[in-house]
Design an enzyme around this catalytic site. Structure first.
Site, PDB file in Angstrom:
ATOM      1  N   CYS A 295       3.816  -7.782   6.657  1.00  0.00           N
ATOM      2  CA  CYS A 295       2.498  -7.751   6.011  1.00  0.00           C
ATOM      3  C   CYS A 295       1.312  -7.491   6.936  1.00  0.00           C
ATOM      4  O   CYS A 295       0.583  -6.514   6.761  1.00  0.00           O
ATOM      5  CB  CYS A 295       2.273  -9.066   5.262  1.00  0.00           C
TER       6      CYS A 295
ATOM      7  N   ASP B 231       2.633  -2.391   0.727  1.00  0.00           N
ATOM      8  CA  ASP B 231       2.434  -2.659   2.158  1.00  0.00           C
ATOM      9  C   ASP B 231       3.709  -2.472   2.970  1.00  0.00           C
ATOM     10  O   ASP B 231       3.653  -2.297   4.187  1.00  0.00           O
ATOM     11  CB  ASP B 231       1.842  -4.054   2.389  1.00  0.00           C
TER      12      ASP B 231
ATOM     13  N   HIS C 240      -4.699 -11.950   4.988  1.00  0.00           N
ATOM     14  CA  HIS C 240      -3.580 -12.066   5.929  1.00  0.00           C
ATOM     15  C   HIS C 240      -3.793 -11.321   7.245  1.00  0.00           C
ATOM     16  O   HIS C 240      -2.856 -10.810   7.850  1.00  0.00           O
ATOM     17  CB  HIS C 240      -2.278 -11.618   5.279  1.00  0.00           C
TER      18      HIS C 240
ATOM     19  N   ASP D  14       2.369  -5.948  -2.698  1.00  0.00           N
ATOM     20  CA  ASP D  14       2.953  -6.750  -1.625  1.00  0.00           C
ATOM     21  C   ASP D  14       4.458  -6.873  -1.840  1.00  0.00           C
ATOM     22  O   ASP D  14       4.896  -7.468  -2.831  1.00  0.00           O
ATOM     23  CB  ASP D  14       2.289  -8.132  -1.658  1.00  0.00           C
ATOM     24  N   ASP D  15       5.262  -6.305  -0.938  1.00  0.00           N
ATOM     25  CA  ASP D  15       6.729  -6.375  -1.025  1.00  0.00           C
ATOM     26  C   ASP D  15       7.295  -5.551  -2.176  1.00  0.00           C
ATOM     27  O   ASP D  15       8.300  -5.927  -2.776  1.00  0.00           O
ATOM     28  CB  ASP D  15       7.214  -7.828  -1.192  1.00  0.00           C
TER      29      ASP D  15
END
Length: 442
Positions: free
Chosen positions: A86, A283, A139, A46-47
């Site tokens: 996301c 992502d 999410h 993530d990120d």
């Protein structure tokens, strides 16, 4: 029959019909003596920045497990996600569809999310005998009808919102503050337990319990997304870095590399490593938000970051490995996208092409042959009023104004060629308009 049950019945009937009409020819990717389909494990970070793995050129990072995965498999140098934020990126990965067609063009907020009528790869694999599990960040909608169990996952443990504190498991970033840790559709409490360790624990259990038949395991880690809460030993690994932002971020990257290594070790201990296809990717690009201390990640030579239409927001590290079936220590320079994984993984599993509309294409021919062409002649992105379209070396970005990049001459997207090549810009703009109309069709 209530509305939720009715919707599930209609959806499952459609999946069964599609699966029944799929092509079940023996896949050349399965060895002649193999009597089971490959396990599938997807690691999603993530990120994580475009070049933030050692094997992608980040010489200041320590990522031995991802580097070893790349040595055992194939990594991509021009791999794109379908969105630079996301929720739409995750929707595209799981459905094989552009986020607009998957009906989640922006982040899931509150009770809104990806409609449950969308069909995910978890549903596809489940219909073909796979056990399915997700442990990590969802999410794609907080409402129970939009949760993982409604989208093909037999098991879920994780958080439904975009980010949580890794120890209290509270969502803090937009009021009201609330606890967000779930096992399937039941809220659970594990105060003080480090969330990445929960993901590893559950993935380990799932692998051991399902070792005798094929499984589809999705581990969407919530890091290096903020809050930056790496354990001290990982921070100490980067005493040589003076930049506090980079040091904080680097520690988090090494922490998640270690957790991925732990799960890979379980596969080896259970004698499943040779039978398991492993996919790793981020992502989207790194964050420069205030809650991420303004940055720390790197896009290397690329312009941009999370939330942008530049390469640094859309181009991510991606590695695939399956011993004996995917080329070792190889690099593919052709363009590929996260929407391609649903048909690609289905191809490797020998379960045929879905009958419903997917935008992705199988990457198997390209992975097998470094000289094969990309399955995409044109690629598109759209996030709110901003959009981008790429054809060949030309990329047109709209972010308040039009910007025409030539990625062969200027990979950093610093020079605007629009005055020199107005006809290229018009051609790309027309392609974008046609695509935008087409993806509005569900």
């Amino acid at each position: 029959m209530n509305s939720v049950t009715r919707r599930r019945f209609i959806k499952n009937s459609f999946i069964s019909l599609a699966a029944g009409s799929a092509i079940f020819s023996a896949s050349k990717n399965l060895s002649a003596g193999q009597n089971r389909k490959p396990n599938i494990v997807i690691f999603l970070t993530d990120d994580q920045g475009s070049v933030d793995v050692n094997c992608y050129g980040a010489s200041d990072l320590i990522t031995p497990h991802l580097d070893a995965l790349a040595e055992r498999g194939t990594r991509f140098s021009q791999f794109y996600v379908a969105s630079s934020i996301c929720s739409p990126s995750r929707a595209a990965l799981l459905t094989g569809r552009f986020p607009q067609r998957a009906q989640l063009p922006g982040n899931a907020i509150g009770g809104d999310g990806m409609p449950s009528k969308q069909i995910t790869m978890a549903e596809l694999f489940k219909e073909h005998g796979y056990r399915t599990g997700i442990f990590g960040k969802w999410h794609l909608g907080t409402a129970l009808p939009l949760g993982p169990n409604e989208q093909g996952f037999d098991e879920f443990l994780g958080h439904r919102e975009g980010c949580i504190d890794n120890y209290s498991h509270f969502y803090y970033w937009r009021g009201p503050n609330r606890h967000d840790l779930w096992r399937d559709e039941t809220e659970i409490w594990e105060n003080g337990t480090y969330f990445p360790d929960i993901c590893v624990r559950e993935a380990t259990r799932f692998i051991k319990e399902n070792r005798v038949h094929p499984f589809f395991l999705y581990v969407p880690f919530n890091v290096p997304h903020y809050p930056m809460q790496a354990e001290r030993k990982y921070v100490d690994m980067y005493d040589h870095i003076n930049d506090p932002q980079r040091k904080r971020y680097a520690a988090f990257v090494s922490m998640i590399d270690d957790r991925i290594g732990q799960i890979l070790q379980v596969l080896k201990e259970q004698n499943l490593f040779e039978d398991t296809l492993v996919l790793f990717m981020s992502d989207h690009g790194h964050s420069v938000e205030e809650r991420a201390f303004g940055g720390g990640g790197s896009a290397g030579p690329y312009r941009g970051h999370k939330k942008t239409m530049w390469e640094g927001g859309l181009r991510v590290p991606c590695i695939i490995s399956w011993p004996g079936h995917i080329p070792k220590n190889s690099v593919r320079d052709q363009l590929a996208c996260s929407i391609d994984w649903l048909p690609t993984l289905a191809d490797y599993a020998g379960i045929g092409t879905p009958d419903w509309k997917v935008d992705g294409k199988s990457l198997v021919p390209m992975i097998n042959d470094k000289n094969a062409k990309s399955p995409h002649n044109v690629m598109h992105w759209m996030l709110g009023p901003r959009w981008a379209v790429r054809k060949g070396v030309w990329k047109l970005v709209f972010d308040q104004e039009l910007f025409l990049a030539n990625l062969d001459r200027d990979i950093s997207e610093q020079y605007n060629y629009i005055n020199e090549y107005p006809e290229k810009a018009e051609m790309l703009k027309s392609l974008h308009q046609q695509w935008a109309e087409s993806v509005s069709e569900q």
